[in-house]
Design a protein around this motif. Structure first.
Motif, PDB file in Angstrom:
ATOM      1  N   ASP A  56       0.806  -1.217   0.000  1.00  0.00           N
ATOM      2  CA  ASP A  56       0.000   0.000   0.000  1.00  0.00           C
ATOM      3  C   ASP A  56       0.845   1.275   0.000  1.00  0.00           C
ATOM      4  O   ASP A  56       0.358   2.344  -0.379  1.00  0.00           O
ATOM      5  CB  ASP A  56      -0.955  -0.004   1.194  1.00  0.00           C
ATOM      6  N   SER A  57       2.103   1.177   0.407  1.00  0.00           N
ATOM      7  CA  SER A  57       3.011   2.335   0.421  1.00  0.00           C
ATOM      8  C   SER A  57       4.021   2.300  -0.719  1.00  0.00           C
ATOM      9  O   SER A  57       4.883   3.175  -0.803  1.00  0.00           O
ATOM     10  CB  SER A  57       3.762   2.379   1.761  1.00  0.00           C
ATOM     11  N   LEU A  58       3.912   1.306  -1.583  1.00  0.00           N
ATOM     12  CA  LEU A  58       4.922   1.099  -2.619  1.00  0.00           C
ATOM     13  C   LEU A  58       5.082   2.317  -3.532  1.00  0.00           C
ATOM     14  O   LEU A  58       6.207   2.707  -3.849  1.00  0.00           O
ATOM     15  CB  LEU A  58       4.598  -0.151  -3.438  1.00  0.00           C
ATOM     16  N   LEU A  88       0.663  -8.700  -4.234  1.00  0.00           N
ATOM     17  CA  LEU A  88       1.925  -8.026  -3.911  1.00  0.00           C
ATOM     18  C   LEU A  88       2.697  -7.784  -5.204  1.00  0.00           C
ATOM     19  O   LEU A  88       2.957  -8.718  -5.960  1.00  0.00           O
ATOM     20  CB  LEU A  88       2.749  -8.871  -2.934  1.00  0.00           C
ATOM     21  N   SER A  89       3.062  -6.531  -5.436  1.00  0.00           N
ATOM     22  CA  SER A  89       3.667  -6.148  -6.710  1.00  0.00           C
ATOM     23  C   SER A  89       5.149  -5.811  -6.593  1.00  0.00           C
ATOM     24  O   SER A  89       5.713  -5.171  -7.468  1.00  0.00           O
ATOM     25  CB  SER A  89       2.908  -4.965  -7.298  1.00  0.00           C
ATOM     26  N   PHE A  90       5.778  -6.237  -5.522  1.00  0.00           N
ATOM     27  CA  PHE A  90       7.227  -6.063  -5.363  1.00  0.00           C
ATOM     28  C   PHE A  90       7.830  -7.444  -5.157  1.00  0.00           C
ATOM     29  O   PHE A  90       7.127  -8.382  -4.772  1.00  0.00           O
ATOM     30  CB  PHE A  90       7.555  -5.122  -4.184  1.00  0.00           C
ATOM     31  N   HIS A 145       5.217  -0.848  11.371  1.00  0.00           N
ATOM     32  CA  HIS A 145       6.615  -0.689  10.955  1.00  0.00           C
ATOM     33  C   HIS A 145       6.756   0.134   9.677  1.00  0.00           C
ATOM     34  O   HIS A 145       7.632   0.997   9.582  1.00  0.00           O
ATOM     35  CB  HIS A 145       7.288  -2.047  10.783  1.00  0.00           C
ATOM     36  N   VAL A 146       5.925  -0.115   8.694  1.00  0.00           N
ATOM     37  CA  VAL A 146       6.057   0.592   7.419  1.00  0.00           C
ATOM     38  C   VAL A 146       5.788   2.086   7.603  1.00  0.00           C
ATOM     39  O   VAL A 146       6.508   2.922   7.058  1.00  0.00           O
ATOM     40  CB  VAL A 146       5.141  -0.032   6.336  1.00  0.00           C
ATOM     41  N   ALA A 147       4.799   2.431   8.401  1.00  0.00           N
ATOM     42  CA  ALA A 147       4.515   3.847   8.675  1.00  0.00           C
ATOM     43  C   ALA A 147       5.710   4.503   9.372  1.00  0.00           C
ATOM     44  O   ALA A 147       6.097   5.627   9.029  1.00  0.00           O
ATOM     45  CB  ALA A 147       3.257   3.976   9.522  1.00  0.00           C
ATOM     46  N   LYS A 148       6.305   3.806  10.324  1.00  0.00           N
ATOM     47  CA  LYS A 148       7.487   4.345  11.013  1.00  0.00           C
ATOM     48  C   LYS A 148       8.656   4.480  10.035  1.00  0.00           C
ATOM     49  O   LYS A 148       9.369   5.486  10.050  1.00  0.00           O
ATOM     50  CB  LYS A 148       7.881   3.451  12.185  1.00  0.00           C
ATOM     51  N   LYS A 154      11.505   9.910   5.668  1.00  0.00           N
ATOM     52  CA  LYS A 154      10.855  11.145   5.182  1.00  0.00           C
ATOM     53  C   LYS A 154      10.204  10.926   3.811  1.00  0.00           C
ATOM     54  O   LYS A 154      10.358  11.747   2.885  1.00  0.00           O
ATOM     55  CB  LYS A 154      11.830  12.309   5.168  1.00  0.00           C
ATOM     56  N   VAL A 155       9.477   9.812   3.701  1.00  0.00           N
ATOM     57  CA  VAL A 155       8.741   9.467   2.484  1.00  0.00           C
ATOM     58  C   VAL A 155       7.283   9.839   2.713  1.00  0.00           C
ATOM     59  O   VAL A 155       6.658   9.344   3.657  1.00  0.00           O
ATOM     60  CB  VAL A 155       8.887   7.961   2.165  1.00  0.00           C
ATOM     61  N   ASP A 156       6.753  10.698   1.865  1.00  0.00           N
ATOM     62  CA  ASP A 156       5.370  11.147   1.994  1.00  0.00           C
ATOM     63  C   ASP A 156       4.405  10.029   1.621  1.00  0.00           C
ATOM     64  O   ASP A 156       4.723   9.155   0.806  1.00  0.00           O
ATOM     65  CB  ASP A 156       5.104  12.364   1.101  1.00  0.00           C
ATOM     66  N   ALA A 157       3.227  10.106   2.179  1.00  0.00           N
ATOM     67  CA  ALA A 157       2.175   9.120   1.903  1.00  0.00           C
ATOM     68  C   ALA A 157       1.645   9.265   0.498  1.00  0.00           C
ATOM     69  O   ALA A 157       1.762  10.241  -0.145  1.00  0.00           O
ATOM     70  CB  ALA A 157       1.037   9.261   2.898  1.00  0.00           C
TER      71      ALA A 157
END
Length: 157
Positions: A56-58, A88-90, A145-148, A154-157
């Motif tokens: 979802d954050s890819l 899953l696309s990675f 973990h991914v949000a942290k 410093k990756v924006d949503a």
């Protein structure tokens, strides 16, 4: 257990099979930074949550110049089913002999319900374009973990 990696260390290169059986090499084919996350077992609740959070954050990670690689001791066949079931696309990489996890300090002694055993330690290592460790996190939680990690990088949503 191998020593854990520290910021500035040279990241051990590796080649592992992905869920389609294709060889994926850390050092080749990508000019940016790489997030390598180690997870214990495909299709378990925590690992599914973490993988779906990365999925979802890819787009955010990719637009910031990162590629994501998931590594577990699962077989290629199990990873293929997991990737298909969760869309899953990675790349999910098979490290059945846990040699890569050991080289990254992500394999070692674990305790669960009073039992001590050797296993995969949920970990994330961020490797910069020069092949050096930019960030190493061990014993991370699957949830949140991914949000942290996005905040840390410093990756924006």
């Amino acid at each position: 257990m191998a020593d854990r990696l520290l910021t500035g260390d040279v990241a051990p290169d590796f080649t592992l099979k992905d869920s389609s059986g294709k060889d994926i090499n850390l050092a080749s084919g990508h000019g940016g930074s790489t997030i390598v996350y180690f997870y214990p077992a495909a299709a378990t609740p925590g690992c599914t949550k973490q993988a779906c959070d990365f999925r979802d954050s890819l787009a955010s990670f990719t637009s910031a110049g990162y590629r994501v690689l998931g590594v577990s001791p699962d077989s290629v066949a199990k990873l293929a089913a997991f990737a298909a079931n969760e869309d899953l696309s990675f790349p999910l990489l098979s490290d059945e002999d846990h040699a890569v996890a050991e080289a990254y300090g992500a394999w070692g002694e674990k305790k669960n319900y009073g039992r001590t055993y050797e296993g995969l330690i949920r970990s994330t290592v961020v490797i910069d374009a020069a092949g050096k460790v930019a960030l190493a996190q061990y014993n991370v939680r699957a949830t949140g973990h991914v949000a942290k990690l996005r905040r840390d990088l410093k990756v924006d949503a």
